[in-house]
Design a protein around this motif. Structure first.
Motif, short mmCIF file in Angstrom:
data_model
loop_
_atom_site.label_atom_id
_atom_site.label_comp_id
_atom_site.label_asym_id
_atom_site.label_seq_id
_atom_site.Cartn_x
_atom_site.Cartn_y
_atom_site.Cartn_z
N UNK A 70 -7.73 40.09 -8.82
CA UNK A 70 -9.30 41.28 -7.83
C UNK A 70 -9.10 40.32 -6.21
N UNK A 81 -14.59 38.02 0.59
CA UNK A 81 -15.31 38.62 -0.86
C UNK A 81 -16.05 37.64 -1.21
N UNK A 102 -24.70 40.18 -3.18
CA UNK A 102 -24.16 40.19 -4.50
C UNK A 102 -26.18 39.74 -4.74
N UNK A 144 -33.07 41.89 3.93
CA UNK A 144 -33.20 42.48 5.53
C UNK A 144 -32.48 41.16 6.43
N UNK A 175 -28.76 38.21 5.75
CA UNK A 175 -28.47 37.75 5.31
C UNK A 175 -26.75 36.82 5.97
N UNK A 176 -26.97 35.59 5.72
CA UNK A 176 -25.96 35.00 6.21
C UNK A 176 -25.37 33.74 6.09
N UNK A 177 -23.93 33.32 6.21
CA UNK A 177 -22.67 32.33 5.83
C UNK A 177 -22.16 32.19 6.19
N UNK A 219 -18.33 30.32 5.69
CA UNK A 219 -17.37 29.52 5.26
C UNK A 219 -16.34 28.67 5.87
N UNK A 278 -14.95 51.36 -4.06
CA UNK A 278 -13.77 50.38 -4.27
C UNK A 278 -14.40 49.18 -4.16
N UNK A 279 -15.04 49.01 -2.61
CA UNK A 279 -15.34 48.00 -2.53
C UNK A 279 -15.92 47.06 -3.41
N UNK A 306 -15.34 43.57 -5.57
CA UNK A 306 -16.09 42.12 -5.53
C UNK A 306 -17.00 42.34 -6.93
N UNK A 311 -18.84 43.81 -8.61
CA UNK A 311 -20.34 44.31 -7.60
C UNK A 311 -20.62 46.03 -8.79
N UNK A 359 -24.72 51.50 -6.01
CA UNK A 359 -23.92 51.79 -5.28
C UNK A 359 -23.02 53.24 -6.11
N UNK A 376 -23.79 47.31 1.66
CA UNK A 376 -24.32 45.81 3.51
C UNK A 376 -23.30 46.17 3.72
N UNK A 377 -22.34 44.81 3.66
CA UNK A 377 -21.55 44.48 3.74
C UNK A 377 -19.95 45.15 4.54
N UNK A 425 -15.49 46.61 7.22
CA UNK A 425 -14.37 47.49 7.08
C UNK A 425 -14.39 48.77 6.63
N UNK A 445 -17.09 33.11 8.54
CA UNK A 445 -18.89 33.73 8.23
C UNK A 445 -19.81 35.05 8.77
N UNK A 446 -20.59 35.29 8.12
CA UNK A 446 -21.15 36.34 9.51
C UNK A 446 -22.77 35.97 9.49
N UNK A 447 -23.74 36.46 10.14
CA UNK A 447 -25.04 36.78 9.99
C UNK A 447 -25.41 38.64 10.13
N UNK A 448 -25.73 38.95 9.35
CA UNK A 448 -26.24 40.55 9.35
C UNK A 448 -27.66 40.21 8.86
N UNK A 449 -28.63 41.54 9.91
CA UNK A 449 -29.54 42.04 9.72
C UNK A 449 -29.55 43.52 9.45
N UNK A 450 -30.23 43.74 8.26
CA UNK A 450 -30.18 45.20 7.70
C UNK A 450 -31.44 45.59 8.03
N UNK A 451 -31.43 47.26 9.04
CA UNK A 451 -32.69 47.34 9.53
C UNK A 451 -33.29 48.87 8.60
#
Lengths: 143, 165
Positions: free
Chosen positions: A27, A62, A69, A82, A84-86, A88, B34-35, B39, B41, B46, B64-65, B69, B104-110
């Protein structure tokens, strides 16, 4: 995926059901391929040691995709994520259980929509938090 | 004696600047799926056009994330370094460090992103901060990426964090 979740059925303090993931090495390879990421720490154990890792690592993204998910499935197809943050914070390894957990921090009304703030995180099989996160979700009402 | 910091002066000048030309491309259902499958999901939005339409969408959605890539250009094997990573493309954020880890990342989805959408992204260097942790000094690097669809609507923004040491 379970059925739709409605705003009326959600309250601050509620715990989200736990989601357990366990990545095989295959995976990890597939995720590297799907994101065009050739970094050797995800498939070459000898090379991972050169960077100081005892085994290959589960990709941070991942784990982020699993968190996405987790929240998206909780919201259901009629909900909307609306934000999402994380972060690592620690290494995650394949062939080990990784648990996604969460709780409802707040529910509020915004322009007639129900908005829920979640605290979410990933733990390893020893209960260490590898990845804390947050999410903001809009949920539909039953009406 | 002057101790050289991890962030060279000339690199600080990149803060606020675009790190490359904007990237643009059409996201296909197949690569989005494929993404999602990598994962594990299996969200029907999708994969199943009827399920997507039943939920009020015009066609299947992109996880969305995956945006992060989906636009990277294909590159030759000759541009892969010893560690497997590609050599830097665009403007290089030169730091006095050995390794960069994803933090890590901080996303906002509009707006939803649909299979077949043409998305354009712009990434700027948001900040560079030298910090001291239990395993020594490191640089917290933050980038900010804006994703815009073919109708000129901003669909998402992402702040990416990396730890360079």
């Amino acid at each position: 995926m379970s059925g739709q979740r409605y705003a009326e059925d959600v309250n601050a303090g509620d715990e989200l059901p736990v989601l357990v993931k366990n990545a095989s090495r295959a995976q990890l390879f597939l995720f590297s391929a799907a994101t065009n990421n050739p970094h050797r720490i995800h498939y070459d154990k000898d090379y991972a040691a050169v960077e100081g890792h005892p085994d290959v690592l589960v990709h941070g993204p991942l784990q982020g995709a699993w968190l996405s998910q987790y929240v998206t499935d909780w919201a259901g197809t009629g909900g909307r994520v609306r934000a999402l943050s994380w972060q690592n914070r620690a290494r995650a390894y394949p062939e080990r259980d990784l648990s996604f957990k969460g709780k409802v921090v707040e529910k509020r009304e915004e322009d007639g929509r129900a908005v829920v703030e979640l605290e979410v995180w990933e733990e390893d099989d020893e209960g260490q938090v590898l990845m804390p996160g947050k999410a903001t979700v809009e949920l539909p009402g039953r009406g | 004696m002057t101790v050289e910091g991890l962030i060279p002066e000339e690199t600080k000048g990149l803060i606020g600047e675009l790190l490359s030309e904007p990237l643009s491309g059409v996201i296909t259902a197949k690569e989005a799926q494929r993404f999602a499958l990598a994962a594990d999901d299996l969200n029907p939005l999708y994969f199943d056009e009827e399920a997507a339409k039943a939920a009020g969408h015009r066609t299947t959605l992109v996880p969305p994330i995956f945006l992060a890539w989906s636009l990277a250009p294909a590159r030759p094997v000759s541009e892969v370094r010893e560690d497997g990573l590609y050599k830097s493309a665009g403007r290089r954020v030169a730091l006095n460090v050995k390794r960069v880890m994803f933090g890590g990342e901080d996303w906002e989805f509009f707006e939803p992103v649909y299979a077949g959408d043409r998305i354009t992204s712009e990434t700027r260097l948001k900040s560079l901060e030298e910090k001291h942790g239990s395993s020594g000094p490191f640089v917290l690097q933050m980038t900010e990426t804006t994703y815009t669809n073919q109708d000129g609507r901003v669909v998402a923004k992402a702040i990416g964090r990396s730890i360079a040491r």
